[in-house]
Design an enzyme around this catalytic site. Structure first.
Site, short mmCIF file in Angstrom:
data_model
loop_
_atom_site.label_atom_id
_atom_site.label_comp_id
_atom_site.label_asym_id
_atom_site.label_seq_id
_atom_site.Cartn_x
_atom_site.Cartn_y
_atom_site.Cartn_z
N VAL A 82 0.82 -1.23 0.00
CA VAL A 82 0.00 0.00 0.00
C VAL A 82 0.85 1.26 0.00
O VAL A 82 0.31 2.36 -0.13
CB VAL A 82 -1.00 0.09 1.19
N LYS A 83 2.16 1.12 0.14
CA LYS A 83 3.02 2.31 0.22
C LYS A 83 3.30 2.85 -1.18
O LYS A 83 2.82 2.32 -2.18
CB LYS A 83 4.31 1.95 0.95
#
Ligand SMILES: Cc1ncc(COP(=O)(O)O)c(C=O)c1O
Length: 396
Positions: free
Chosen positions: A197-198
């Site tokens: 998700v980064k």
């Protein structure tokens, strides 16, 4: 009032705004990433090879720092950073309560005690609150670039005893520096996470960044069992090694590193799109009562890992039903994060309500809305429509 089925929120029996779930964050992958990983699989070296060195060099260039040491996760990076600056048994580490639990856990995992200090209006560690909980045993302070907004490290440094190491948990803020080095002084060590998700991903992975040659040397050793040499070096003439301290296997594989290098080439474009979406959310939500947009800070531009609004009383619905209501519309709104010191494990360690009033109040109002580079304007319009529908239904 009589509601048309098209106006009733899904949580009250209306039709959901979306057919499929919109995640709050999602990685982007294309053939360049797949080719890079396949090339590495065919290279003959799967770990400790050139791909790791190339990724580290690319990260160091991106940040304008002397050293990047890649590792297996952001959590590993935090532990390595704490150990490298001298944190261990009978020491304490100042941490903010508004972060992923890994930030505080890292202190416990290296044998130290986390001391929670409140956040400021920028939702990062409040420098004065941090200074208040420093004690003789404090060996480091971790500030978190919450949601992507870089912490004001110079203000923090000015409030802390001279020489106390600062670790910047920049798991959310990779790319915040893309207009040049951030206008804040870096901490002694900055840590990154490459969870999907980064901003960029290696599947799982992390890195530590530092300008200090000695710290970089120690970080490399701690990544590799405390050994004096790495396997790649021993493939040459250096077959002897010694172990100088207790370390772990925190290494990143070459396949992961190759993926990271390929991803890094698109970082700036992705952050630009995140910024665009964040500004669009600001505009579209401006007139909705009870929605407070994320803070902006002069001279510090966010990399927008998260777009986290606060829902106040004027919205007419409490925060939890707002998240449930958005999920019913197939919009995966969520909470980043419950305050760490109030999680059960930390309560068992003696922490309680009242320790960090600003963070506690903020955490009770936060809602993370979807934000990722491949999200379309139409996806975003759907989120805003869902919020508006909930407000009309709940708040009148
Ligand atoms: C602020 C923060 N710090 C540390 C971490 C830990 O990173 P990782 O999941 O790579 O171990 C995360 C991950 O979500 C994070 O959000």
């Amino acid at each position: 009032m009589i509601w048309a089925a098209t106006e009733l929120p899904a949580i009250a029996g209306g039709n959901p705004i979306r057919e499929s779930m919109l995640p709050y964050g999602r990685h982007s992958l294309d053939d360049r990433d797949i080719d890079a990983v396949v090339r590495t699989l065919n290279s003959g070296t799967l770990t400790g090879g050139d791909a790791v060195a190339a990724f580290e060099a690319a990260l160091a260039t991106e940040y304008g720092v002397r050293h990047a040491v890649a590792c297996s996760s952001g959590t590993a990076a935090l532990q390595m950073a704490l150990r490298a600056v001298g944190v261990g048994l009978r020491t304490s580490v100042v941490v903010p309560p508004l972060s992923f639990v890994a930030t505080a856990n890292a202190a416990l995992l290296v044998g130290a005690t986390p001391r929670f200090a409140d956040i400021g209006g920028d939702r990062c560690l409040d420098p004065e609150a941090a200074a208040r909980v420093v004690e003789p045993s404090t060996a480091a302070v971790i500030t978190v670039d919450y949601s992507g907004l870089p912490s004001d490290v110079s203000a923090l440094r000015a409030c802390l005893p001279q020489g106390l190491p600062i670790i910047v948990d920049a798991a959310h803020s990779l790319g915040a520096h893309t207009t040049g080095r951030p206008p804040v002084v870096h901490g002694d060590i900055t840590i990154l996470s490459f969870h999907p998700v980064k901003h960029i991903t290696t599947g799982e992975g992390g890195a530590t960044l530092t300008d200090d040659d000695d710290l970089a040397h120690r970080l490399r050793r701690l990544r590799n069992h405390g050994m004096t040499s790495e396997a790649g070096e021993r493939a040459g003439l250096t077959w002897r090694y010694d172990v100088l301290e207790l370390g772990e296997n925190h290494r990143l594989s070459d396949m992961q590193a190759a993926l990271g290098t390929a991803q890094l080439t698109r970082l700036q474009a992705w952050v630009a799109r995140r910024r665009e979406l964040a500004s669009r959310y600001d505009e579209l939500l401006e007139t909705v009562p009870g929605i407070v947009p994320p803070p902006r800070a002069p001279g510090r531009e966010s990399a927008w890992h998260l777009y986290a609004i606060e829902v106040t009383e004027d919205f007419g619905m409490a925060r939890d039903p707002v998240i449930d209501g958005l999920r019913a519309e197939n919009i995966a709104a969520t909470l980043h994060y419950p305050a760490i010191h109030l999680l059960s494990m930390y309560r068992r360690l003696g922490h309680q309500v009242g320790e960090a009033p600003v963070a506690e109040a903020t955490c009770s109002r936060l809602v993370t809305l979807p934000l990722f580079p491949a999200m379309t304007d139409a996806d975003q319009d759907g989120v805003v429509e869902a919020i508006t529908r909930l407000r009309r239904w709940g708040g009148g």
